[in-house]
Motif scaffolding. Structure first.
Motif, PDB file in Angstrom:
ATOM      1  N   LYS A 380       0.818  -1.016   0.097  1.00  0.00           N
ATOM      2  CA  LYS A 380       0.002  -0.128  -0.070  1.00  0.00           C
ATOM      3  C   LYS A 380       0.866   1.271   0.062  1.00  0.00           C
ATOM      4  N   ASP A 383       0.006   3.909  -2.813  1.00  0.00           N
ATOM      5  CA  ASP A 383      -1.127   4.662  -2.527  1.00  0.00           C
ATOM      6  C   ASP A 383      -1.027   5.745  -1.469  1.00  0.00           C
ATOM      7  N   TYR A 418       0.950   5.705 -12.973  1.00  0.00           N
ATOM      8  CA  TYR A 418       0.351   5.325 -11.730  1.00  0.00           C
ATOM      9  C   TYR A 418      -0.685   6.254 -11.433  1.00  0.00           C
ATOM     10  N   SER A 422      -6.275   3.217 -13.362  1.00  0.00           N
ATOM     11  CA  SER A 422      -7.536   2.987 -12.624  1.00  0.00           C
ATOM     12  C   SER A 422      -6.913   2.058 -11.532  1.00  0.00           C
ATOM     13  N   ASP A 423      -7.892   1.635 -10.523  1.00  0.00           N
ATOM     14  CA  ASP A 423      -7.603   0.932  -9.299  1.00  0.00           C
ATOM     15  C   ASP A 423      -7.000  -0.572  -9.771  1.00  0.00           C
ATOM     16  N   SER A 424      -7.713  -1.215 -10.724  1.00  0.00           N
ATOM     17  CA  SER A 424      -7.286  -2.315 -11.061  1.00  0.00           C
ATOM     18  C   SER A 424      -5.687  -2.221 -11.687  1.00  0.00           C
ATOM     19  N   ARG A 426      -3.557   0.013 -11.314  1.00  0.00           N
ATOM     20  CA  ARG A 426      -2.635   0.008 -10.283  1.00  0.00           C
ATOM     21  C   ARG A 426      -2.084  -1.032  -9.736  1.00  0.00           C
ATOM     22  N   ARG A 427      -3.221  -2.125  -9.198  1.00  0.00           N
ATOM     23  CA  ARG A 427      -2.724  -3.120  -8.611  1.00  0.00           C
ATOM     24  C   ARG A 427      -1.903  -4.102  -9.760  1.00  0.00           C
TER      25      ARG A 427
END
Length: 463
Positions: A380, A383, A418, A422-424, A426-427
């Motif tokens: 994390k 983020d 980054y 999007s969130d996905s 980024r993962r």
């Protein structure tokens, strides 16, 4: 006594005799109009004149208007003392000790009103009111509150292009030092003997550079000649005053040109000794980094975007960090603590030269700290870094380092992508790092607390 008389005679030779009859430019000979002047400055001048005092709009605002440049502010020169100005205006405040003057407040606009000054006596003992005039043994003026006439005020000013007085009542310019001539010829010229004037106030060397950069003028030959030799005198200037001068030099929209002139006249090292040493060791990288930072600052100012001294000082002082951190590592200090200690030492030393307030040193240190944290993106962390209040400044600083030629393995591009992902996505980007941070070290395994297994015969203790 003989030595004192010789000194007085020598100094008097260096000073021009005041001209009691200025060159007068009527309304047909210049482009200034009353409508160009701030209405508040006009109000101050007229009110002082109605009270029986002489008063003129003076200095940089007159110069800038002649060059079709919008003045940043408007100054007034008057025969009234600061206390008399305050008596005329309820909204006036007397400020300053070294150079006492009045500020007349009109909302956000401040009209600076200065009393006509005269030359200092050559020796404090000859001055009946020597509390008004103080001179250091080096010749530097410590206090400048000797009042005089309009003619004396014109000759006491620093540059010819700043010794122009606009008479609002008669729409004319009074030019005591051929300032209009120098404006037409794009010259920055000191009034009087240059060496003596620099000895009186070494900051005039910085002002000469600042005006030359801002106006795209040349420094007149005789005015430029002593600068390199006298540049070390800046080390004797109080650090708070030099901080203010550095902001004027680098946050006026002409920082890159100013930097080049500071280098040309050997004025950069007295302001930033550690950075100057780094520039000498590694001129290509340090030169690119500083020039890119200053060019970006100029661009933001031109676009009306905010700029912060914290980022400016972070960029100007960053080149001094690596060598200092390496010295500490050689003494056995781990890399990260060494960098943090180096940051503390560099800022502490710089504050002795230019008194940078904590409201700027603390953000600068955070920007530097982020340079060590940005490569560590596992879990994390990425983020959390995005939520850091200094992330944008730290990210911009990372890009600045890459522009200067530092190799970061594409870290700047990664953070650019980054922020837009999007969130996905980024993962996926985090997983693609392969379980290693930018430095190549594997993530630390979380230690689990040792728990003793209890057998069937174990009985827990009770309180």
């Amino acid at each position: 006594m003989l030595k004192k008389l010789f000194k007085s005679f020598r100094l008097s030779l260096n000073r021009p005799h005041p001209r009691s009859t200025p060159e007068v430019l009527g309304s047909q000979q210049h482009s200034l109009r009353r409508a160009d002047i701030s209405r508040h400055a006009v109000s101050v001048v007229e009110r002082l004149q109605n009270a029986g005092y002489q008063a003129y709009v003076v200095g940089g605002c007159v110069r800038d208007l002649l060059l079709d440049i919008e003045p940043k502010d408007f100054d007034v020169a008057t025969s009234a003392t600061p206390e008399q100005v305050r008596a005329e205006f309820r909204n006036a405040r007397v400020i300053g000790r070294r150079f006492k003057l009045a500020h007349v407040h009109f909302g956000r606009e401040i009209i600076e009103v200065a009393t006509f000054r005269a030359h200092h006596p050559d020796d404090e003992e000859d001055d009946e009111d020597n509390h008004l005039a103080m001179r250091h043994e080096s010749g530097r003026i410590l206090r400048d509150n000797v009042y005089g006439t309009l003619e004396e005020d014109a000759q006491r000013r620093d540059f010819t292009i700043n010794a122009l007085y606009f008479d609002i009542a008669h729409d004319r310019i009074l030019d005591y030092a051929h300032g209009v001539h120098d404006i037409r010829n794009h010259l920055v010229r000191l009034i009087g003997d240059p060496e003596q004037r620099y000895l009186e106030d070494p900051v005039r060397m910085l002002r000469a550079v600042r005006f030359a950069a801002k106006l795209d003028f040349d420094i007149e030959h005789h005015s430029a000649a002593p600068i390199r030799r006298l540049a070390p005198l800046l080390r004797d200037i109080p650090a708070p005053r030099l901080f203010d001068e550095v902001l004027k030099l680098f946050l006026s929209g002409y920082a890159e040109d100013t930097f080049e002139l500071l280098l040309e006249y050997d004025l950069f090292a007295p302001l930033f000794p550690a950075t100057a040493a780094a520039l000498e060791r590694n001129p290509d990288y340090v030169g690119r980094l500083v020039r890119h930072a200053l060019a970006n600052t100029d661009e933001r100012i031109a676009q009306g975007k905010p700029v912060t001294p914290a980022f400016l000082f972070a960029a100007l002082l960053w080149p001094a960090l690596p060598s200092r951190a390496l010295e500490l590592q050689k003494r056995g200090m781990p890399p990260i603590p060494a960098l943090q200690e180096a940051a503390h030492l560099v800022l502490t030393e710089q504050c002795r030269r230019t008194a940078i307030p904590k409201r700027f040193t603390l953000p600068a240190r955070e920007i530097w700290d982020l340079q060590e944290r940005l490569p560590r993106r596992q879990g994390k962390r990425a983020d959390l870094l995005l939520e850091h209040p200094r992330f944008r400044a730290g990210y911009d600083f990372l890009l600045l380092r890459e522009e200067a030629g530092e190799q970061t393995g594409g870290l700047g591009d990664w953070w650019t992508d980054y922020q837009e992902a999007s969130d996905s996505e980024r993962r996926s980007m985090i997983r693609a790092l392969g379980g290693k941070d930018e430095a190549g070290s594997a993530p630390r395994k979380r230690r689990r607390p040792n728990r003793r297994r209890r057998g069937s015969g174990d009985v827990p203790e009770r309180d």
